[in-house]
Scaffold this motif. Sequence first.
Motif, short mmCIF file in Angstrom:
data_model
loop_
_atom_site.label_atom_id
_atom_site.label_comp_id
_atom_site.label_asym_id
_atom_site.label_seq_id
_atom_site.Cartn_x
_atom_site.Cartn_y
_atom_site.Cartn_z
N UNK A 233 0.86 -1.18 0.00
CA UNK A 233 0.00 0.00 0.00
C UNK A 233 0.91 1.24 0.00
N UNK A 234 0.40 2.40 0.45
CA UNK A 234 1.19 3.64 0.42
C UNK A 234 1.73 3.87 -1.00
N UNK A 235 0.82 3.80 -1.96
CA UNK A 235 1.23 3.72 -3.36
C UNK A 235 1.76 5.03 -3.92
N UNK A 236 1.31 6.16 -3.40
CA UNK A 236 1.84 7.43 -3.91
C UNK A 236 3.34 7.52 -3.66
N UNK A 237 3.75 7.18 -2.44
CA UNK A 237 5.19 7.20 -2.11
C UNK A 237 5.96 6.16 -2.92
N UNK A 238 5.44 4.94 -2.99
CA UNK A 238 6.15 3.89 -3.71
C UNK A 238 6.26 4.20 -5.19
N UNK A 239 5.20 4.75 -5.78
CA UNK A 239 5.24 5.09 -7.20
C UNK A 239 6.28 6.18 -7.48
N UNK A 240 6.35 7.16 -6.60
CA UNK A 240 7.35 8.23 -6.78
C UNK A 240 8.76 7.64 -6.71
N UNK A 241 8.99 6.73 -5.75
CA UNK A 241 10.30 6.08 -5.65
C UNK A 241 10.58 5.24 -6.89
N UNK A 242 9.58 4.53 -7.36
CA UNK A 242 9.77 3.67 -8.52
C UNK A 242 10.10 4.49 -9.76
N UNK A 243 9.38 5.59 -9.98
CA UNK A 243 9.65 6.45 -11.14
C UNK A 243 11.06 7.04 -11.05
N UNK A 244 11.44 7.48 -9.85
CA UNK A 244 12.79 8.03 -9.65
C UNK A 244 13.87 6.99 -9.93
N UNK A 245 13.66 5.78 -9.43
CA UNK A 245 14.65 4.73 -9.64
C UNK A 245 14.72 4.29 -11.09
N UNK A 246 13.58 4.28 -11.78
CA UNK A 246 13.61 3.97 -13.22
C UNK A 246 14.48 4.95 -13.96
N UNK A 247 14.35 6.23 -13.65
CA UNK A 247 15.20 7.24 -14.28
C UNK A 247 16.67 7.01 -13.95
N UNK A 248 16.95 6.60 -12.71
CA UNK A 248 18.33 6.31 -12.32
C UNK A 248 18.87 5.10 -13.08
N UNK A 249 18.02 4.08 -13.29
CA UNK A 249 18.43 2.91 -14.08
C UNK A 249 18.83 3.34 -15.49
N UNK A 250 18.01 4.19 -16.10
CA UNK A 250 18.30 4.64 -17.46
C UNK A 250 19.61 5.41 -17.49
N UNK A 251 19.86 6.26 -16.50
CA UNK A 251 21.12 7.01 -16.44
C UNK A 251 22.31 6.06 -16.32
N UNK A 252 22.16 5.01 -15.51
CA UNK A 252 23.23 4.02 -15.36
C UNK A 252 23.52 3.34 -16.69
N UNK A 253 22.46 2.95 -17.40
CA UNK A 253 22.65 2.29 -18.69
C UNK A 253 23.30 3.23 -19.70
N UNK A 254 22.82 4.46 -19.76
CA UNK A 254 23.35 5.40 -20.74
C UNK A 254 24.81 5.73 -20.46
N UNK A 255 25.21 5.71 -19.19
CA UNK A 255 26.61 5.97 -18.85
C UNK A 255 27.54 4.88 -19.36
N UNK A 256 26.96 3.69 -19.61
CA UNK A 256 27.75 2.56 -20.10
C UNK A 256 27.59 2.34 -21.60
N UNK A 257 26.93 3.27 -22.28
CA UNK A 257 26.59 3.08 -23.70
C UNK A 257 27.81 2.89 -24.58
N UNK A 258 28.92 3.54 -24.26
CA UNK A 258 30.10 3.48 -25.13
C UNK A 258 31.16 2.51 -24.61
N UNK A 259 30.81 1.72 -23.62
CA UNK A 259 31.74 0.73 -23.08
C UNK A 259 31.69 -0.53 -23.95
#
Length: 315
Positions: A233-259
């Motif tokens: 439950x407490x879905x507003x908080x969890x969704x905000x965390x999930x959206x933030x972490x998804x963006x962090x995942x994408x940044x991690x992947x993009x940082x490795x794009x040229x490796x």
Amino acid sequence: MKDLEALGMGIYAIDSGYLRPRMDALHLIVEGGRAALVESGTAHSVPRVLAALAALGLAPEAVDWLLLTHVHLDHAGGAGALMQVLPNARLVVHPRGARHMIEPSKLWAGTVAVYGEAFAREAYGELVPVPAGRVLEATDGLLIELAGRRVEVIDAPGHARHHVCYFDTCTQGWFSGDAFGLSYRETDRAGRAFIFPATTPVQFEPAAMHATIARMLARKPACMYLTHYSRVTDLTRLAADLQRLLDAFVEIAEAAANVAEDMQRALIRAALESLLRREASEQGWALQGNEAVALYATDLELNAQGLQVWLKNRA
């Protein structure tokens, strides 16, 4: 029965037994003496499902529906075996996944490519075909009725293009599969749950996942029934965390794009582990450091693989 948990309003969680306790939840919806099962688990889950039904005084013939969120084998590997012992059930699955339930050879080959054959056989067991006449395609907007109880289907891409979610109008809860991430009960502190994305290969699409999360939240749900692991439950908080972490995942992947490709996944995996450690510390998880990493070890590896595939497909 230790593997069965009553969640109220006719919803029960069954521990499928996949890999470790409380990693993979099947959910049983019971209404008017009839039942629907959300997810099948693996072929090894069949005895647990039958035992749960017996504990609730339900015969296998009482199960009308087997509802799959998608066809990754921790969610759907036991579908064919279950359909053999649930004689009245119809299987509901995304149109993209239906053919893989009817003829699972390509699904098995794809799973072996990701996990290796030895692990796949030990973890998932035998894939049994489902007769085409017992399969119903889970199109967007489909309504499932269970003794008058309504379950609504939405197309839910992001984790996979063959992913759907089911909205139970009685509990106002979503059966979200992997679309709303992972939340293991071992990390809970004082009843406060935490969330982490699931970017398993091979069809992770970040924009679609963000949109799916927003669409589910638009219903103002009371809870999410996650496959990994069960109700939050407490879905507003969890969704905000999930959206933030998804963006962090994408940044991690993009940082490795040229490796170089042979080093890329290890780099992404290491960065995801660092993110997990930081998240556990800042959010105050009940497990910290190496214990948190050990709990999410399989997910970290699969997430890294999924992000690497996403980078390759994007390129």
